[in-house]
Structures are given as structure tokens and as C-alpha cells.
Design a protein around this motif. Sequence first.
Motif, PDB file in Angstrom:
ATOM      1  N   GLY A  69       0.837  -1.194   0.000  1.00 48.35           N
ATOM      2  CA  GLY A  69       0.000   0.000   0.000  1.00 48.35           C
ATOM      3  C   GLY A  69       0.867   1.236   0.000  1.00 48.35           C
ATOM      4  O   GLY A  69       0.672   2.170   0.766  1.00 48.35           O
ATOM      5  N   ASP A  90       0.932  -1.219  -4.840  1.00 45.56           N
ATOM      6  CA  ASP A  90      -0.280  -0.454  -4.575  1.00 45.56           C
ATOM      7  C   ASP A  90      -1.341  -0.829  -5.607  1.00 45.56           C
ATOM      8  O   ASP A  90      -1.023  -1.247  -6.726  1.00 45.56           O
ATOM      9  N   THR A 132       3.495  -2.401   6.450  1.00 47.87           N
ATOM     10  CA  THR A 132       2.302  -1.709   5.980  1.00 47.87           C
ATOM     11  C   THR A 132       1.621  -1.026   7.154  1.00 47.87           C
ATOM     12  O   THR A 132       1.493  -1.606   8.238  1.00 47.87           O
ATOM     13  N   VAL A 135      -3.245   0.951   5.960  1.00 47.44           N
ATOM     14  CA  VAL A 135      -3.608   0.491   4.618  1.00 47.44           C
ATOM     15  C   VAL A 135      -4.733  -0.540   4.685  1.00 47.44           C
ATOM     16  O   VAL A 135      -5.785  -0.386   4.053  1.00 47.44           O
TER      17      VAL A 135
END
Length: 369
Positions: A69, A90, A132, A135
Motif C-alpha cells: 500500500g 499499490d 504496511t 492500509v
Amino acid sequence: MELAELQKHWDAFGAEDPLWAIMTVPGKRFGRWDVNDFFETGRRQVASQVEYFHERGMHFNRGRVLDFGCGVGRLTQALGDSFQECDGVDISAAMIARARQHNRHGDRCRYHVNARDDLAIFADNTFDLVYTNIVLQHMQPKYARSYIAEFLRIIVPGGLVFFQMPAGTEPANPEPNPSSTISHRAPLPDSAFRAKISPTEHPATVWAGSQLELIVRVKNLSGCPWKATGRELDRLGLRLGNHWLNEQNQVVEYDDGRADLPGDLEPGEEVDLVLTINVPKVPGSYLLEIDMVEEFVSWFKDKGSETSVLPIEVKTPAAERDFTPQMQMHTIDKDEIISLINNHSGKILEIQRVNEGKGLLDYNYYVTK
């Protein structure tokens, strides 16, 4: 949202205001982020998190890292300073295009568009660190669960998976005692209702039905100190607000946005406030009037103070986009995540409660295998 719909919304964010979509800081919307300042926030965040890893005895090789992300690469670029190779993935092609523009690590850093509910583009046991943050909460839990399982597949034995996920809302606090929370101070004297209101900038044209953030400089021109609201139930709080007028100076939308004083303002002092306002839904020519108000007492204009009046043209949004991009919020119960990790050969090193007092039961998970 299903993944295809989620991709459409994040592509819209990536095309219109990608830095703000990733770091939704008041006053930075509509392209106000300085690019260097934006990426510096990523550097500081990664440095702080890596320091925490080491303080807690979470050691791993500095070979290859995945930023899941990644957006425009705010964290990927910072992680690339400490790893031999870094990858960012992403769902948004628009975000990845921006990330590639800002890549300063050359071939050591690769960016990937992935709209699948897995990470099949990566082999088993590929990464020393999977990172991450903020996200997984923006996708349906079924997809978040799938990605967490994939993190454990692609991490090397002894590597580290770091992810954040809220587990629900915080329990409600007991009802406050009104006698201790409601302000009973007297209203300001009429002589205190004197302000200079100066927007630092404003767009001449905006889209109907959208939101607008203005940075407004407010100066106390009176001889009296202005006390900040400070309490949720302060009935007489001092705030910045706005109305919408037509070209004949007639009010068409009264009492729209609000911005609190961040602290007391002494005579002669000034402060910049971020005022979020709602643009009228009907296109046309408008006047945006900005003024200070003492709630339940008076607008400053009614006591003789000058307001700021800005002419603004409200136009119909572009026909090619028939939706407003949204960020959805989802949660997964902590016990469910623990079970998911255990079922995929993961070993939990730590579960850290974060962001207390902000409405969510929010956790950082530190996992190895």
C-alpha cells in the motif's frame, strides 16, 4: 468496496491530490503539501519504527523490504535508505506512476500495481521485512485477511511482518459531569469583537458539492484576550466560521464551517486556522463570507467587526467522473487476527496498542515465522 471499485477510488485520489490522500493533514489539501516535507515525514516514521524494532529485540536482515500500500512511495523511499532492495505495491496505477517519478534509488527500488487479492507476483520467502501502516483498514476485511496470509507466505523465515489494523471502536467514556465540563464564563464585552480576517489564498473556481479547505489568518484587533474553547461543552467558544451569499449579498447558506482557536489569543496576536467549508450544490456566482463567532452570543460582524468576503464561482463537476472518491474504514477483531496468524504458521512477537483516545481500538502487529 470490491477491489475493482477500490482501485477506481484510489486512482481518483492519485490523480487529484495524492499527497493529501496519503497524509490527510489539515491545511495540506488541494496540493498544499511541500514534496520534501511530505517525504521527510516518511523518513521520520520509518526511523522511529526501525528504532522500536531494535529496542524490542526484533532483528532481521537488511536485504529486501516490501512496502504494501505504498501510495507515492513516502515510506518506500525511506525504507530504501536501509535495505539493499525495496519494493512498493499499490492498487492504484495513478499512485504508482507518481511513486516512480519520486524514486531516488534507481533499480534498487521497484514499484508494482497489484489489483489482485493475493501477492502472487512475489515468490515464497522473498522479503526480510513486510511493512504496511494505515492500509488494511481501507479495504474489506476479507481482502485484509487474504493479504495478511500472503505476508506470512512471502516473508523469509526469521523475517518480520509489521502491520496495523483497528479492532473496533473504543468503549464509550462515562457521561461527563456537566458542572465540571460546561464553561460558565461570561460573554465577551462588545469591545472584544474586533478581528482582522485574511485568507492566505483562495481558489476563484470550485466544484459544486465539494469541500474546500482555506488557511485563514485571524488577528485579535481588540484590547481583550480571546480564550480558546478548550472544552467540548464550552457554550461560549470562540471559532472561525463562514456563510455563503449570493451576488446581492443575501445569505443562501448560513452557518457552514467551523475552526477552533488552538490556544488563547492575546491582543495584537494572530494565528492561522484551517477552515473546512462545504461548497453549495447549485452552480453559480457566490460570495464566501468568513467571520469570527462567539457561539450562542454573536457573530463579530454584528458587533461592528469587518468580515472577509471572497467572490467564488461554483461550477458543475467534470462530466467524466460521476462519483466522489471515498476512503472506507474497516476493522477486524484482534482475536480473529491472532487466529489467522497462528493458522498460517506465524509467530506473534508483540501486539502494541496505538492511537489511544482517538475513537478506535487500534493495534500494531509484529509477526515472524
